[in-house]
Design an enzyme around this catalytic site. Sequence first.
Site: not given
Ligand code: ADP
Ligand code: MG
Length: 400
Positions: A54, A88, A145, A195
């Site tokens: 990490e 989305s 994740l 990632d």
């Molecule tokens: P992680 O990657 O760990 O889930 P992050 O903060 O890096 O957390 O990314 C999360 C962000 O990515 C959300 O707040 C959103 O803006 C965007 N995101 C991820 N998946 C989706 C989705 N399926 N639809 C819309 N936005 C998404």
């Molecule tokens: Mg992320």
Amino acid sequence: MRECYGWLDGDVALVDAGDPADLSASVRAAFADHYGEPPASVGRAPGRVNLMGEHTDYNAGLVLPVALAHATYAAARPRGDELVRITSAQQGETWEGTLAELGPRTIEGWAGYAAGVIWAMREAGHRVPGVDLLVDSRVPVGAGLSSSAALECSVAVALADLLGLDLTDDLRRELVEACIRAETEVVGAPTGGMDQTVALFGEAGSALLIDFTSHETTSVSLDLRGHTLLVTDTRVSHALTDGGYGSRRADCESAAKSLGVPTLREATRAAVDELTDDRVRRRATHIVSEIQRVTDTVTAFEQREWDDVGRLFDASHRSMRDDFEISCPELDTAVAVAVQAGAVAARMTGGGFGGSSVAVVPDERVDAVMRAIDAAFALEGFRSPVHLRAVPSAGATVDG
Ligand code: ADP
Ligand code: MG
């Protein structure tokens, strides 16, 4: 948005990855419903859970993530004009703009992750046209994740397919770079590249050892033999843009500078021990010891030495809690209770400040571990956690 768990199974909140054929059919139907025509391409890219390493990616170190069966699906159709529309299922709103509008920090919010990929691929010389996009995901969002890279990479492979490009390793490498640029430059969220790399290069049944000095990826076959990788989302939101990540990165750079090395990958433990600033020394101690633990974890998994995996996960969790200071009470509880209830190994995973834990659990103890964590969270007054089984899966694909 963290509340959207419509596919939970039973009284223990277990997120099912779903059947890829069903999810692909459902994203096609949603696209046709929304835009009035079927999509021309559907891309799929997985979330990931990191087993070890990490904050080591931006220190030119090693990481050991696993691509999940849980994935994001992106449906795309080229347009005859310059318009870009992105919708989305997790957001219930459509972003609209033009190709000319796309660029660093020009798009607010979630749509930037998808639109950023269009921009970055165009910057790399691909003639991405105006396009309609619709995404749907089974990756818990903001849970550590990597839903963000799953979103970027699903869009990237769908666009590559629209352009008639074959998903060769060279193209995958190029798409990794485009997705990193989308996240760092367009969204403005720092990311070390783990990632996007595992979302595109993960292999079924394996973890992916990534070396951020040589940029080599090596598939590490995971024979879990009677064990499950159990992920628990604490539902404490981490926000990489909140400053915790940036300040850790700055501490690592400052340690490297004091030691006269380009990155902490080249620092020795003995040299780190001599650092005079207590905080900077503890940050560097985490990085140097964590990089060694990645190598040791590969060996422990290869030899199925579960006691060693347990010791390594425990040392990693302590290092993140005490030296790197990126854990939180919910993660500490999930990890301690998992081990008490029969997990052979448990640690927090991802960037920290919330997010998820990962445990290696004998198959017959999985239910007991989930229930014990749920009970402990209820007792502590924490939000109910959500679990998922991390099945080592393949990286991004184009559907049909
Ligand atoms: P992680 O990657 O760990 O889930 P992050 O903060 O890096 O957390 O990314 C999360 C962000 O990515 C959300 O707040 C959103 O803006 C965007 N995101 C991820 N998946 C989706 C989705 N399926 N639809 C819309 N936005 C998404
Ligand atoms: Mg992320």
